[in-house]
Design a protein around this motif. Structure first.
Motif, PDB file in Angstrom:
ATOM      1  N   ALA A 125      -5.774 -17.485   3.909  1.00  0.00           N
ATOM      2  CA  ALA A 125      -6.859 -17.885   3.200  1.00  0.00           C
ATOM      3  C   ALA A 125      -6.618 -18.503   1.805  1.00  0.00           C
ATOM      4  N   GLN A 127      -5.469 -20.199  -1.395  1.00  0.00           N
ATOM      5  CA  GLN A 127      -5.989 -20.208  -2.798  1.00  0.00           C
ATOM      6  C   GLN A 127      -5.752 -21.560  -3.643  1.00  0.00           C
ATOM      7  N   ALA A 143      -3.818 -15.826   0.586  1.00  0.00           N
ATOM      8  CA  ALA A 143      -4.040 -14.391   0.838  1.00  0.00           C
ATOM      9  C   ALA A 143      -3.756 -14.439   2.531  1.00  0.00           C
ATOM     10  N   ARG A 145      -3.156 -10.742   5.464  1.00  0.00           N
ATOM     11  CA  ARG A 145      -3.796  -9.530   5.744  1.00  0.00           C
ATOM     12  C   ARG A 145      -2.657  -8.342   5.341  1.00  0.00           C
ATOM     13  N   LYS A 146      -3.144  -7.299   5.358  1.00  0.00           N
ATOM     14  CA  LYS A 146      -2.101  -5.774   5.092  1.00  0.00           C
ATOM     15  C   LYS A 146      -1.262  -5.718   6.460  1.00  0.00           C
ATOM     16  N   GLU A 149      -3.001  -5.053  10.196  1.00  0.00           N
ATOM     17  CA  GLU A 149      -4.225  -5.086  10.178  1.00  0.00           C
ATOM     18  C   GLU A 149      -4.414  -6.275  11.241  1.00  0.00           C
ATOM     19  N   THR A 153      -9.316  -9.193  10.871  1.00  0.00           N
ATOM     20  CA  THR A 153      -9.730  -8.700   9.392  1.00  0.00           C
ATOM     21  C   THR A 153      -9.321  -9.896   8.397  1.00  0.00           C
ATOM     22  N   PRO A 154     -10.269  -9.798   7.331  1.00  0.00           N
ATOM     23  CA  PRO A 154     -10.241 -10.963   6.382  1.00  0.00           C
ATOM     24  C   PRO A 154      -8.981 -10.849   5.436  1.00  0.00           C
ATOM     25  N   PRO A 155      -8.049 -11.847   5.326  1.00  0.00           N
ATOM     26  CA  PRO A 155      -6.930 -11.882   4.288  1.00  0.00           C
ATOM     27  C   PRO A 155      -7.329 -11.420   3.158  1.00  0.00           C
ATOM     28  N   SER A 156      -6.652 -10.193   2.498  1.00  0.00           N
ATOM     29  CA  SER A 156      -6.821  -9.713   1.283  1.00  0.00           C
ATOM     30  C   SER A 156      -5.655  -9.531   0.315  1.00  0.00           C
ATOM     31  N   VAL A 157      -4.526  -9.837   0.872  1.00  0.00           N
ATOM     32  CA  VAL A 157      -3.316  -9.613   0.002  1.00  0.00           C
ATOM     33  C   VAL A 157      -2.950 -10.984  -0.606  1.00  0.00           C
TER      34      VAL A 157
END
Length: 176
Positions: A125, A127, A143, A145-146, A149, A153-157
């Motif tokens: 993702a 930024q 971003a 993924r952890k 994961e 799963t949507p990227p969050s890190v």
């Protein structure tokens, strides 16, 4: 009547000159467009037209599609005092992955030349993209993924990729 003919002739010549200058400049327009530039990804050449390029995959009826993504940043990456443009593109071969790449359009006396495309990651993702002219670094913030994961799963890190343009014009990673 003679005066009126001179005025009409004057404006006709003026109009003809204006049209000639317009078409001369239009034909010699050397303005660079990221949406209509050539990009090299892993040794393959893609020429974008309106931001999209499709190239057939050998031995398949599928296409690899490269798209201009954006996230432009402007600054001097090679220390020549001219403003270069960094941007992102995506590559999709029809599978589940969408691969993101960073590219830099290096400005020179004749216009712009694109560097190679540098892989950022698959299904990330993006930024922001930043050029730090003082250190001549390109920072791509995105971003992921952890660890562990699934790709669904949507990227969050948050992550950052640090890149530089070498003296030979190659876009390279600073850290592995």
């Amino acid at each position: 009547i003679l005066k009126m003919n001179k005025i009409i002739t004057f404006f006709a010549i003026l109009l003809l000159l204006s049209v000639s200058i317009y078409f001369f400049n239009k034909g010699n327009n050397t303005e660079f467009s990221l949406l209509n530039s050539t990009i090299n990804i892993d040794g393959k050449t893609f020429t974008l037209k309106d931001g999209i390029a499709k190239v057939g995959i050998p031995g398949s009826s599928s296409y690899e599609t490269v798209r201009y993504f954006g996230n432009e940043a402007v600054g001097d990456l090679n220390g020549d005092g001219l403003e270069d443009i960094a941007f992102l593109v995506t590559s999709d071969s029809g599978g589940t992955g969408v691969f993101y790449y960073a590219v830099v359009a290096i400005k020179n006396a004749k216009g712009y030349t694109n560097t190679n495309a540098f892989l950022i990651g698959d299904r990330i993702a993006p930024q922001s993209t930043e050029i730090h002219s003082d250190s001549r670094e390109l920072h791509v913030n995105f971003a992921i993924r952890k660890e562990g994961e699934p790709m669904s799963t949507p990227p969050s890190v948050g992550a950052v990729l640090l890149l530089k343009v070498s003296n030979s014009g190659i876009l390279e990673g600073l850290m592995k």
